[in-house]
Scaffold this motif. Structure first.
Motif, PDB file in Angstrom:
ATOM      1  N   ASN A  42      34.408  57.858  40.176  1.00 20.68           N
ATOM      2  CA  ASN A  42      34.308  56.893  41.267  1.00 20.68           C
ATOM      3  C   ASN A  42      35.658  56.569  41.902  1.00 20.68           C
ATOM      4  O   ASN A  42      35.740  55.712  42.784  1.00 20.68           O
ATOM      5  N   GLY A  43      36.708  57.232  41.469  1.00 20.91           N
ATOM      6  CA  GLY A  43      38.016  57.058  42.072  1.00 20.91           C
ATOM      7  C   GLY A  43      38.705  55.749  41.736  1.00 20.91           C
ATOM      8  O   GLY A  43      39.657  55.353  42.406  1.00 20.91           O
ATOM      9  N   LEU A  44      38.252  55.078  40.695  1.00 18.09           N
ATOM     10  CA  LEU A  44      38.868  53.806  40.332  1.00 18.09           C
ATOM     11  C   LEU A  44      40.258  53.982  39.731  1.00 18.09           C
ATOM     12  O   LEU A  44      41.026  53.026  39.664  1.00 18.09           O
ATOM     13  N   ASP A  45      40.569  55.192  39.318  1.00 11.66           N
ATOM     14  CA  ASP A  45      41.889  55.431  38.749  1.00 11.66           C
ATOM     15  C   ASP A  45      42.986  55.325  39.807  1.00 11.66           C
ATOM     16  O   ASP A  45      44.151  55.149  39.474  1.00 11.66           O
ATOM     17  N   ALA A  46      42.618  55.396  41.093  1.00 12.21           N
ATOM     18  CA  ALA A  46      43.599  55.256  42.171  1.00 12.21           C
ATOM     19  C   ALA A  46      43.892  53.791  42.493  1.00 12.21           C
ATOM     20  O   ALA A  46      44.828  53.499  43.224  1.00 12.21           O
ATOM     21  N   LEU A  47      43.098  52.891  41.954  1.00 10.20           N
ATOM     22  CA  LEU A  47      43.264  51.459  42.216  1.00 10.20           C
ATOM     23  C   LEU A  47      44.149  50.817  41.149  1.00 10.20           C
ATOM     24  O   LEU A  47      44.223  51.306  40.020  1.00 10.20           O
ATOM     25  N   PRO A  48      44.778  49.699  41.483  1.00 11.58           N
ATOM     26  CA  PRO A  48      45.523  48.967  40.444  1.00 11.58           C
ATOM     27  C   PRO A  48      44.568  48.448  39.365  1.00 11.58           C
ATOM     28  O   PRO A  48      43.412  48.133  39.648  1.00 11.58           O
ATOM     29  N   LEU A  49      45.062  48.363  38.148  1.00 11.97           N
ATOM     30  CA  LEU A  49      44.211  47.923  37.036  1.00 11.97           C
ATOM     31  C   LEU A  49      43.678  46.517  37.248  1.00 11.97           C
ATOM     32  O   LEU A  49      42.549  46.208  36.847  1.00 11.97           O
ATOM     33  N   ALA A  50      44.452  45.664  37.890  1.00  6.22           N
ATOM     34  CA  ALA A  50      43.989  44.295  38.144  1.00  6.22           C
ATOM     35  C   ALA A  50      42.766  44.292  39.057  1.00  6.22           C
ATOM     36  O   ALA A  50      41.839  43.495  38.869  1.00  6.22           O
ATOM     37  N   GLU A  51      42.730  45.203  40.025  1.00  5.70           N
ATOM     38  CA  GLU A  51      41.573  45.279  40.913  1.00  5.70           C
ATOM     39  C   GLU A  51      40.359  45.849  40.193  1.00  5.70           C
ATOM     40  O   GLU A  51      39.236  45.418  40.426  1.00  5.70           O
ATOM     41  N   VAL A  52      40.581  46.802  39.318  1.00 14.19           N
ATOM     42  CA  VAL A  52      39.471  47.370  38.543  1.00 14.19           C
ATOM     43  C   VAL A  52      38.859  46.288  37.664  1.00 14.19           C
ATOM     44  O   VAL A  52      37.633  46.152  37.576  1.00 14.19           O
ATOM     45  N   ALA A  53      39.692  45.493  37.024  1.00 18.83           N
ATOM     46  CA  ALA A  53      39.206  44.454  36.113  1.00 18.83           C
ATOM     47  C   ALA A  53      38.689  43.221  36.837  1.00 18.83           C
ATOM     48  O   ALA A  53      38.045  42.373  36.221  1.00 18.83           O
ATOM     49  N   SER A  54      38.939  43.120  38.142  1.00 20.88           N
ATOM     50  CA  SER A  54      38.561  41.910  38.881  1.00 20.88           C
ATOM     51  C   SER A  54      37.062  41.745  39.061  1.00 20.88           C
ATOM     52  O   SER A  54      36.595  40.655  39.359  1.00 20.88           O
ATOM     53  N   GLY A  55      36.312  42.810  38.934  1.00 20.53           N
ATOM     54  CA  GLY A  55      34.874  42.727  39.134  1.00 20.53           C
ATOM     55  C   GLY A  55      34.456  43.093  40.544  1.00 20.53           C
ATOM     56  O   GLY A  55      33.277  42.979  40.891  1.00 20.53           O
ATOM     57  N   ALA A  56      35.385  43.545  41.361  1.00 17.81           N
ATOM     58  CA  ALA A  56      35.061  43.923  42.736  1.00 17.81           C
ATOM     59  C   ALA A  56      34.222  45.206  42.789  1.00 17.81           C
ATOM     60  O   ALA A  56      33.509  45.434  43.748  1.00 17.81           O
ATOM     61  N   HIS A  57      34.306  46.015  41.759  1.00 17.59           N
ATOM     62  CA  HIS A  57      33.571  47.281  41.708  1.00 17.59           C
ATOM     63  C   HIS A  57      32.587  47.214  40.544  1.00 17.59           C
ATOM     64  O   HIS A  57      32.935  47.509  39.405  1.00 17.59           O
ATOM     65  N   ASP A  58      31.372  46.826  40.837  1.00 21.68           N
ATOM     66  CA  ASP A  58      30.356  46.667  39.798  1.00 21.68           C
ATOM     67  C   ASP A  58      29.910  48.043  39.302  1.00 21.68           C
ATOM     68  O   ASP A  58      29.498  48.887  40.105  1.00 21.68           O
ATOM     69  N   PRO A  59      29.954  48.298  38.002  1.00 21.89           N
ATOM     70  CA  PRO A  59      29.583  49.608  37.474  1.00 21.89           C
ATOM     71  C   PRO A  59      28.153  50.018  37.821  1.00 21.89           C
ATOM     72  O   PRO A  59      27.896  51.199  38.020  1.00 21.89           O
ATOM     73  N   LYS A  60      27.225  49.067  37.928  1.00 20.06           N
ATOM     74  CA  LYS A  60      25.838  49.448  38.205  1.00 20.06           C
ATOM     75  C   LYS A  60      25.644  49.919  39.643  1.00 20.06           C
ATOM     76  O   LYS A  60      24.657  50.570  39.945  1.00 20.06           O
TER      77      LYS A  60
END
Length: 147
Positions: A42-60
């Motif tokens: 899903n390309g989340l590795d290109a985002l900062p870790l804080a944004e990944v953990a923020s909940g902006a990208h719901d896994p479902k």
């Protein structure tokens, strides 16, 4: 003492190494399929870790979806707790097998058997995989997955 060696010998066989290796693979597979692969696909590795953990990208809402996605999500969710426990169990068992092997060798020849070396490698793999769970990336992925 000879009876003790024959009773302990099957616990330090290649079959035991294979079973413990299979346990590591089975324990790590849901984490790989439910957390790491979706993170990279899903390309989340290109985002900062804080944004990944923020909940902006719901896994479902991300890939995979449907029945396979539900199983991957469940596996990833459960693996956050169960994978470290399984790795601790396998690592401890491997370490105990190495210690037993070392103490059953005569003092004159402390050359370990190849099966003991396999247990050492398995122990080190468990330690490395457990160390992953203490990295900032793994922490962010856990927060993301638990969301």
């Amino acid at each position: 003492m000879a009876l003790l060696r024959t009773v302990d010998a099957p616990a330090r066989s290649w079959r035991s190494v294979a079973v413990l290796t299979a346990c590591v693979v089975v324990a790590a597979a849901p984490y790989l399929a439910g957390v790491l692969i979706p993170y990279y696909v899903n390309g989340l590795d290109a985002l900062p870790l804080a944004e990944v953990a923020s909940g902006a990208h719901d896994p479902k809402d991300l890939w995979p979806q449907g029945t396979v996605g539900g199983l991957a999500q469940l596996g990833g969710y459960l693996s956050l707790a169960l994978t470290p426990i399984a790795l601790l169990a396998v690592g401890g068992t491997s370490a105990a097998a190495v210690v037993q092997e070392w103490h059953t060798l005569p003092a004159a020849r402390r050359a370990p058997r190849p099966v003991a070396a396999a247990f050492v490698v398995l122990f080190l793999v468990c330690v490395i995989l457990l160390a992953w769970f203490f990295t900032p990336t793994a922490s962010a992925l856990s927060t993301w997955r638990m969301d």
